[in-house]
Design a protein around this motif. Structure first.
Motif, short mmCIF file in Angstrom:
data_model
loop_
_atom_site.label_atom_id
_atom_site.label_comp_id
_atom_site.label_asym_id
_atom_site.label_seq_id
_atom_site.Cartn_x
_atom_site.Cartn_y
_atom_site.Cartn_z
N GLU A 76 19.41 -6.30 7.20
CA GLU A 76 19.11 -6.13 8.62
C GLU A 76 19.17 -4.65 9.00
OE1 GLU A 76 20.46 -8.44 12.64
OE2 GLU A 76 21.83 -8.38 10.95
N GLN A 77 18.29 -4.25 9.92
CA GLN A 77 18.28 -2.87 10.40
C GLN A 77 18.38 -2.86 11.92
OE1 GLN A 77 14.62 -1.15 8.99
NE2 GLN A 77 15.17 -1.41 6.84
N PRO A 78 18.96 -1.78 12.49
CA PRO A 78 19.01 -1.71 13.95
C PRO A 78 17.60 -1.81 14.52
CG PRO A 78 20.26 0.08 12.95
CD PRO A 78 19.52 -0.60 11.84
N GLY A 79 17.46 -2.54 15.61
CA GLY A 79 16.15 -2.67 16.26
C GLY A 79 15.36 -3.87 15.80
N ASP A 80 15.80 -4.54 14.73
CA ASP A 80 15.09 -5.74 14.28
C ASP A 80 15.13 -6.82 15.36
OD1 ASP A 80 14.51 -4.72 11.81
OD2 ASP A 80 16.17 -5.73 10.77
N ILE A 81 14.07 -7.59 15.44
CA ILE A 81 14.02 -8.74 16.35
C ILE A 81 14.17 -10.01 15.51
CG2 ILE A 81 12.61 -10.03 18.00
CD1 ILE A 81 11.22 -7.40 18.70
N LEU A 82 15.12 -10.84 15.90
CA LEU A 82 15.34 -12.08 15.16
C LEU A 82 14.58 -13.22 15.83
CD1 LEU A 82 19.22 -11.98 14.60
CD2 LEU A 82 17.42 -10.88 13.26
N VAL A 83 13.90 -14.01 15.03
CA VAL A 83 13.21 -15.19 15.54
C VAL A 83 14.12 -16.40 15.30
CG1 VAL A 83 11.19 -16.68 15.33
CG2 VAL A 83 10.96 -14.22 15.02
N LEU A 84 14.59 -17.01 16.38
CA LEU A 84 15.49 -18.15 16.26
C LEU A 84 14.70 -19.45 16.33
CD1 LEU A 84 18.37 -16.97 18.64
CD2 LEU A 84 18.14 -16.61 16.19
N GLY A 85 15.09 -20.39 15.48
CA GLY A 85 14.36 -21.66 15.43
C GLY A 85 15.00 -22.74 16.28
N TYR A 86 15.75 -22.36 17.31
CA TYR A 86 16.33 -23.38 18.19
C TYR A 86 15.22 -24.15 18.88
CZ TYR A 86 20.88 -21.02 17.86
OH TYR A 86 22.04 -20.47 17.40
N THR A 87 15.40 -25.47 18.94
CA THR A 87 14.39 -26.32 19.58
C THR A 87 14.74 -26.52 21.06
OG1 THR A 87 15.63 -28.25 18.87
CG2 THR A 87 13.81 -27.55 17.47
N ALA A 88 13.82 -27.18 21.80
CA ALA A 88 14.01 -27.35 23.25
C ALA A 88 15.34 -28.04 23.56
CB ALA A 88 12.85 -28.14 23.84
N GLU A 89 15.77 -28.96 22.65
CA GLU A 89 17.02 -29.66 22.94
C GLU A 89 18.25 -28.81 22.57
OE1 GLU A 89 14.68 -30.24 20.50
OE2 GLU A 89 14.97 -32.32 19.89
N GLU A 90 18.02 -27.63 22.04
CA GLU A 90 19.15 -26.77 21.64
C GLU A 90 19.30 -25.54 22.55
OE1 GLU A 90 19.51 -27.36 16.86
OE2 GLU A 90 17.80 -26.18 17.54
#
Ligand code: SF4
Length: 254
Positions: free
Chosen positions: A102-116
């Motif tokens: 990981e590097q500073p400034g990275d954007i993480l894509v989270l796979g949380y669903t609508a129920e989460e």
């Protein structure tokens, strides 16, 4: 433009989240990360290959070398399975691998669903400075929606879903409860036995199940004493175990 880090966990939700997120990003700045774990169902690798084609990116596979990417080996060598700070396996087999790249400034894509959505809110609260996006929540997509989208793309769902499990976590994931472990004992007796054996080797401090009611309520007991006449539930909801949500959970425990 920042790098976009997508976590692909060989599950339907992370596949759809990745598919949506990468469309609008410079391909040179997208990394799709996958932690290869020895205890996952082997069909996960077939799903991985199918999704790589569907999403149109080459995924980066991260694999722990110290423990052979095997939760049982982590438990055996650390003499610890899980406690208030989470499971012993998820750090070395997943979280630490992400942190290494990981590097500073990275954007993480989270796979949380609508129920989460609540879990997403917890993440935001724990990491207010972190850049994250959650495409499934943004588009109101549930886990069932994601499975349907994967099927419509002509991709077979991972075998664990077909067997009735709620997710594609490791087989005999230590986040499961009694009903889940009765199902595992029926479907994957050798995995059940391996975990029961390491529990026994470490001793009572490692027992992962506890009595839910009665005079022994709250007390832990070994897997080998799990009753055979209780309910079996393959789709028991287990917390997901990915590169990123584990980052958040670690943060709460710290
Ligand atoms: S899915 Fe379960 S067993 Fe596998 S690494 Fe995560 S917590 Fe450990």
């Amino acid at each position: 433009m920042s790098r976009l880090l997508c976590q692909f966990s060989c599950g339907a939700a992370s596949a759809v989240a990745t598919k949506i997120a990468v469309q609008a990003w410079n391909p040179e700045l997208v990394m799709v990360l996958n932690a290869d774990i020895a205890a996952e169902h082997p069909d996960g690798r077939r799903f991985f290959a199918d999704c790589e084609k569907w999403i149109g990116r080459t995924f980066t596979v991260l694999r722990d070398e110290k423990y052979g990417a095997d939760p049982i080996e982590v438990f055996r060598r650390r003499r610890y399975i899980k406690g208030p700070n989470g499971a012993a396996c998820s750090g070395p087999l997943k979280r630490d691998l992400l942190r290494a790249l990981e590097q500073p400034g990275d954007i993480l894509v989270l796979g949380y669903t609508a129920e989460e959505e609540e879990r997403y809110d917890d993440f935001v609260e724990a990491w207010p400075d972190r850049k994250i996006i959650a495409p499934l929540i943004a588009q109101g997509l549930t886990k069932e929606d994601c499975k349907a989208m994967v099927l419509r793309a002509g991709i077979r769902l991972p075998r664990m879903y077909e067997l009735g499990y709620d997710n594609n976590n490791c087989i005999a994931c230590v986040k499961g409860g009694q009903k889940y472990f009765r199902a595992i004992r029926e479907d994957f007796p050798e995995r059940f036995e391996a975990l029961a054996q390491v529990e026994e080797d470490i001793g009572p401090s490692a027992y992962i199940l506890h009595h839910r009611s009665g005079p022994l309520k709250g007390q832990r007991f070994p897997l080998r004493e799990l009753s055979t006449d209780g309910p079996v539930q393959r789709n028991e909801k287990l917390p997901s175990c990915g590169l990123f949500c584990e980052v958040a959970e670690q943060d709460y425990s710290e």
